[in-house]
Write a protein that holds these residues in place. Structure first.
Motif, PDB file in Angstrom:
ATOM      1  N   ARG A 120     -45.342  39.382 -67.203  1.00  0.00           N
ATOM      2  CA  ARG A 120     -44.732  40.694 -67.450  1.00  0.00           C
ATOM      3  C   ARG A 120     -44.621  40.987 -68.946  1.00  0.00           C
ATOM      4  O   ARG A 120     -44.671  42.145 -69.354  1.00  0.00           O
ATOM      5  N   VAL A 121     -44.460  39.954 -69.738  1.00  0.00           N
ATOM      6  CA  VAL A 121     -44.467  40.142 -71.187  1.00  0.00           C
ATOM      7  C   VAL A 121     -45.844  40.620 -71.628  1.00  0.00           C
ATOM      8  O   VAL A 121     -45.979  41.560 -72.415  1.00  0.00           O
ATOM      9  N   ILE A 122     -46.891  39.982 -71.082  1.00  0.00           N
ATOM     10  CA  ILE A 122     -48.259  40.369 -71.424  1.00  0.00           C
ATOM     11  C   ILE A 122     -48.538  41.794 -70.953  1.00  0.00           C
ATOM     12  O   ILE A 122     -49.192  42.571 -71.641  1.00  0.00           O
TER      13      ILE A 122
ATOM     14  N   LEU B 253     -61.807  40.839 -77.402  1.00  0.00           N
ATOM     15  CA  LEU B 253     -60.690  40.302 -78.180  1.00  0.00           C
ATOM     16  C   LEU B 253     -59.356  40.655 -77.530  1.00  0.00           C
ATOM     17  O   LEU B 253     -58.399  39.875 -77.606  1.00  0.00           O
ATOM     18  N   ARG B 254     -59.280  41.806 -76.905  1.00  0.00           N
ATOM     19  CA  ARG B 254     -58.068  42.172 -76.152  1.00  0.00           C
ATOM     20  C   ARG B 254     -57.864  41.197 -74.993  1.00  0.00           C
ATOM     21  O   ARG B 254     -56.744  40.743 -74.728  1.00  0.00           O
ATOM     22  N   HIS B 255     -58.952  40.860 -74.316  1.00  0.00           N
ATOM     23  CA  HIS B 255     -58.854  39.884 -73.233  1.00  0.00           C
ATOM     24  C   HIS B 255     -58.458  38.509 -73.770  1.00  0.00           C
ATOM     25  O   HIS B 255     -57.682  37.785 -73.146  1.00  0.00           O
ATOM     26  N   ALA B 256     -59.018  38.147 -74.928  1.00  0.00           N
ATOM     27  CA  ALA B 256     -58.690  36.845 -75.518  1.00  0.00           C
ATOM     28  C   ALA B 256     -57.201  36.765 -75.845  1.00  0.00           C
ATOM     29  O   ALA B 256     -56.546  35.742 -75.598  1.00  0.00           O
ATOM     30  N   PHE B 257     -56.659  37.840 -76.395  1.00  0.00           N
ATOM     31  CA  PHE B 257     -55.222  37.906 -76.694  1.00  0.00           C
ATOM     32  C   PHE B 257     -54.411  37.589 -75.437  1.00  0.00           C
ATOM     33  O   PHE B 257     -53.482  36.766 -75.458  1.00  0.00           O
ATOM     34  N   ALA B 258     -54.765  38.229 -74.320  1.00  0.00           N
ATOM     35  CA  ALA B 258     -54.002  38.052 -73.082  1.00  0.00           C
ATOM     36  C   ALA B 258     -54.193  36.672 -72.479  1.00  0.00           C
ATOM     37  O   ALA B 258     -53.226  35.999 -72.103  1.00  0.00           O
ATOM     38  N   THR B 259     -55.430  36.209 -72.397  1.00  0.00           N
ATOM     39  CA  THR B 259     -55.686  34.924 -71.740  1.00  0.00           C
ATOM     40  C   THR B 259     -55.139  33.762 -72.564  1.00  0.00           C
ATOM     41  O   THR B 259     -54.646  32.783 -72.001  1.00  0.00           O
ATOM     42  N   HIS B 260     -55.190  33.863 -73.882  1.00  0.00           N
ATOM     43  CA  HIS B 260     -54.665  32.778 -74.704  1.00  0.00           C
ATOM     44  C   HIS B 260     -53.138  32.718 -74.631  1.00  0.00           C
ATOM     45  O   HIS B 260     -52.550  31.630 -74.630  1.00  0.00           O
ATOM     46  N   LEU B 261     -52.492  33.873 -74.588  1.00  0.00           N
ATOM     47  CA  LEU B 261     -51.040  33.878 -74.408  1.00  0.00           C
ATOM     48  C   LEU B 261     -50.665  33.277 -73.060  1.00  0.00           C
ATOM     49  O   LEU B 261     -49.734  32.483 -72.943  1.00  0.00           O
ATOM     50  N   LEU B 262     -51.398  33.665 -72.034  1.00  0.00           N
ATOM     51  CA  LEU B 262     -51.109  33.175 -70.690  1.00  0.00           C
ATOM     52  C   LEU B 262     -51.308  31.672 -70.606  1.00  0.00           C
ATOM     53  O   LEU B 262     -50.497  30.950 -70.024  1.00  0.00           O
ATOM     54  N   ALA B 263     -52.391  31.185 -71.215  1.00  0.00           N
ATOM     55  CA  ALA B 263     -52.653  29.748 -71.221  1.00  0.00           C
ATOM     56  C   ALA B 263     -51.568  28.999 -71.975  1.00  0.00           C
ATOM     57  O   ALA B 263     -51.270  27.833 -71.669  1.00  0.00           O
ATOM     58  N   GLY B 264     -50.947  29.675 -72.957  1.00  0.00           N
ATOM     59  CA  GLY B 264     -49.881  29.035 -73.723  1.00  0.00           C
ATOM     60  C   GLY B 264     -48.536  29.072 -73.033  1.00  0.00           C
ATOM     61  O   GLY B 264     -47.581  28.477 -73.517  1.00  0.00           O
ATOM     62  N   GLY B 265     -48.436  29.765 -71.898  1.00  0.00           N
ATOM     63  CA  GLY B 265     -47.192  29.765 -71.135  1.00  0.00           C
ATOM     64  C   GLY B 265     -46.426  31.066 -71.145  1.00  0.00           C
ATOM     65  O   GLY B 265     -45.332  31.136 -70.604  1.00  0.00           O
ATOM     66  N   ALA B 266     -46.965  32.118 -71.753  1.00  0.00           N
ATOM     67  CA  ALA B 266     -46.242  33.390 -71.789  1.00  0.00           C
ATOM     68  C   ALA B 266     -46.172  34.008 -70.399  1.00  0.00           C
ATOM     69  O   ALA B 266     -47.074  33.835 -69.576  1.00  0.00           O
ATOM     70  N   ASP B 267     -45.101  34.734 -70.142  1.00  0.00           N
ATOM     71  CA  ASP B 267     -44.900  35.363 -68.842  1.00  0.00           C
ATOM     72  C   ASP B 267     -45.827  36.559 -68.673  1.00  0.00           C
ATOM     73  O   ASP B 267     -46.080  37.318 -69.610  1.00  0.00           O
TER      74      ASP B 267
ATOM     75  N   LEU C 110     -49.787  44.710 -73.489  1.00  0.00           N
ATOM     76  CA  LEU C 110     -51.077  45.378 -73.296  1.00  0.00           C
ATOM     77  C   LEU C 110     -50.923  46.858 -72.979  1.00  0.00           C
ATOM     78  O   LEU C 110     -51.886  47.617 -73.068  1.00  0.00           O
ATOM     79  N   GLY C 111     -49.728  47.259 -72.569  1.00  0.00           N
ATOM     80  CA  GLY C 111     -49.524  48.655 -72.214  1.00  0.00           C
ATOM     81  C   GLY C 111     -50.039  49.002 -70.834  1.00  0.00           C
ATOM     82  O   GLY C 111     -50.400  50.152 -70.575  1.00  0.00           O
ATOM     83  N   HIS C 112     -50.076  48.001 -69.932  1.00  0.00           N
ATOM     84  CA  HIS C 112     -50.508  48.252 -68.563  1.00  0.00           C
ATOM     85  C   HIS C 112     -49.361  48.886 -67.783  1.00  0.00           C
ATOM     86  O   HIS C 112     -48.245  48.370 -67.774  1.00  0.00           O
ATOM     87  N   ALA C 113     -49.638  49.994 -67.107  1.00  0.00           N
ATOM     88  CA  ALA C 113     -48.605  50.637 -66.302  1.00  0.00           C
ATOM     89  C   ALA C 113     -48.303  49.840 -65.046  1.00  0.00           C
ATOM     90  O   ALA C 113     -47.175  49.826 -64.553  1.00  0.00           O
ATOM     91  N   ASP C 114     -49.294  49.143 -64.525  1.00  0.00           N
ATOM     92  CA  ASP C 114     -49.167  48.407 -63.265  1.00  0.00           C
ATOM     93  C   ASP C 114     -49.385  46.927 -63.522  1.00  0.00           C
ATOM     94  O   ASP C 114     -50.375  46.527 -64.144  1.00  0.00           O
ATOM     95  N   LEU C 115     -48.480  46.104 -63.027  1.00  0.00           N
ATOM     96  CA  LEU C 115     -48.618  44.659 -63.199  1.00  0.00           C
ATOM     97  C   LEU C 115     -49.903  44.156 -62.556  1.00  0.00           C
ATOM     98  O   LEU C 115     -50.504  43.178 -63.014  1.00  0.00           O
ATOM     99  N   GLY C 116     -50.333  44.833 -61.491  1.00  0.00           N
ATOM    100  CA  GLY C 116     -51.554  44.411 -60.811  1.00  0.00           C
ATOM    101  C   GLY C 116     -52.754  44.397 -61.736  1.00  0.00           C
ATOM    102  O   GLY C 116     -53.669  43.599 -61.573  1.00  0.00           O
ATOM    103  N   THR C 117     -52.769  45.285 -62.730  1.00  0.00           N
ATOM    104  CA  THR C 117     -53.870  45.315 -63.693  1.00  0.00           C
ATOM    105  C   THR C 117     -53.867  44.055 -64.544  1.00  0.00           C
ATOM    106  O   THR C 117     -54.914  43.520 -64.892  1.00  0.00           O
ATOM    107  N   THR C 118     -52.687  43.564 -64.853  1.00  0.00           N
ATOM    108  CA  THR C 118     -52.554  42.374 -65.689  1.00  0.00           C
ATOM    109  C   THR C 118     -52.820  41.102 -64.902  1.00  0.00           C
ATOM    110  O   THR C 118     -53.241  40.087 -65.470  1.00  0.00           O
ATOM    111  N   GLU C 119     -52.584  41.132 -63.591  1.00  0.00           N
ATOM    112  CA  GLU C 119     -52.699  39.933 -62.765  1.00  0.00           C
ATOM    113  C   GLU C 119     -54.115  39.386 -62.695  1.00  0.00           C
ATOM    114  O   GLU C 119     -54.322  38.258 -62.253  1.00  0.00           O
ATOM    115  N   ILE C 120     -55.078  40.164 -63.132  1.00  0.00           N
ATOM    116  CA  ILE C 120     -56.452  39.680 -63.119  1.00  0.00           C
ATOM    117  C   ILE C 120     -56.610  38.461 -64.034  1.00  0.00           C
ATOM    118  O   ILE C 120     -57.534  37.682 -63.881  1.00  0.00           O
ATOM    119  N   TYR C 121     -55.686  38.279 -64.970  1.00  0.00           N
ATOM    120  CA  TYR C 121     -55.785  37.167 -65.903  1.00  0.00           C
ATOM    121  C   TYR C 121     -55.305  35.847 -65.316  1.00  0.00           C
ATOM    122  O   TYR C 121     -55.414  34.813 -65.943  1.00  0.00           O
TER     123      TYR C 121
END
Length: 328
Positions: free
Chosen positions: A285-287, A269-283, A291-302
């Motif tokens: 860095r906002v995601i 469900l945490r992944h769904a939150f991120a992928t659905h926001l991204l699919a909707g156009g969210a930036d 999510l509380g990721h210290a490194d953007l690289g962790t978020t870039e997997i989406y």
């Protein structure tokens, strides 16, 4: 007179220098670094394979160079070993030669400048918007009594609306959501705090659950029983619902929603939150912040595409951010 042969009485075969190195290295990390048994065993398995390859090739572990180690990694690749396994073996070899350097057995570490195989990144498992909707509907009808159903709805709405980790969700204090806030403070890994927005459905679900919780706690106080400070109380010593309890609960709700329970975990469900926001156009860095990721690289997997434009409001992109029949 013939010299002694291996296996003759009282005569030991010559010790392979590689085995001596590895044995001493493993003893050292066990004693000095306090390495766990499984860690030592993993080093041992990797270095055993390396030593056998060195012996078959007629190399000397004390003098072999970087190209020889690279040849070993090519050999591992031809054996069909995964990139993760090859990277782990290279790490073991580097550690062995670092130890040899520190002990004065070698003047260099031949594995130091080798670029290991990169770990392949795959998109995390997620759920469709339609599946999430079914899960939320199932939560509203799952429970032994009305308060339990309100609690389950609040759990699921909060998890999907915020992308919180399950540990953050079950330890959320009541004080964080009192007063119908639009943003709540979440304490994450390493006690790092971040603010996350609550969607209108999540706020409504939390408000309904708080009303039921207040009534339950009033009865507990009247009976002289202690009450919990957490939004989702539990009967254990910690005072809140456990991760394990929520894991079992979410599996049951998946079954009720007609979704394979193997597909549904709190982290999905945490992944769904991120992928659905991204699919909707969210930036991205906002995601990352949410999510509380210290490194953007962790978020870039989406995503494979990083958009340059920042969006002002999460609610403009979240597919379930609006209450049915009400404007945003």
């Amino acid at each position: 007179m013939a010299g002694p042969t291996a296996g003759a009485k009282g005569v030991k075969p010559p010790v392979n220098p590689a085995w001596r190195w590895i044995s001493t290295f493993l003893d050292a990390i066990a004693a000095e670094a306090g390495a766990a048994r499984n860690t030592s065993l993993a080093y041992g398995r990797d270095l055993k394979d390396f030593a056998e390859w060195v012996a078959v090739g007629g190399y000397d572990i004390a003098t072999l160079d970087r190209m020889t180690i690279e040849a070993y990694l090519v050999h591992c690749d031809t054996q069909g070993l995964s990139a993760a396994t090859r990277a782990r073996r290279l790490s073991s070899i580097r550690q062995l030669y670092r130890f040899a350097f520190e002990e004065g057995w070698r003047e260099d570490n031949p594995g130091l400048r080798i670029s290991g195989p990169g770990k392949s990144k795959s998109l995390p498992k997620t759920l469709s918007v339609e599946e999430i909707t079914r899960l939320l509907d199932a939560a509203a009808g799952h429970g032994r009594n009305p308060p339990d159903r309100l609690r389950n709805t609040a759990l699921m709405e909060l998890l999907y609306a915020t992308g919180m980790r399950v540990s953050e969700l079950v330890t959320l204090p009541q004080a964080a959501v009192r007063g119908n806030p639009a943003m709540i403070l979440v304490r994450g890994k390493g006690d790092k705090e971040r603010m996350v927005p609550l969607s209108p459905p999540a706020r409504a679900a939390v408000a309904d659950w708080l009303n039921a919780l207040d009534a339950r706690e009033a009865a507990q106080k009247a009976a002289g029983k202690p009450v919990s400070k957490y939004l989702f109380p539990g009967s254990g010593a910690d005072g809140h619902m456990t991760r394990q309890s929520f894991f079992v609960l979410i599996k049951a709700m998946a079954v009720a929603a007609g979704i394979s329970p193997a597909k549904v975990t709190p982290h999905v469900l945490r992944h769904a939150f991120a992928t659905h926001l991204l699919a909707g156009g969210a930036d991205l860095r906002v995601i990352q912040t949410l999510l509380g990721h210290a490194d953007l690289g962790t978020t870039e997997i989406y995503t494979h595409v990083l958009e340059d434009e920042l969006k002002d409001l999460v609610f403009n992109h979240h597919p379930l951010a609006k209450l049915p029949g009400k404007p945003g």
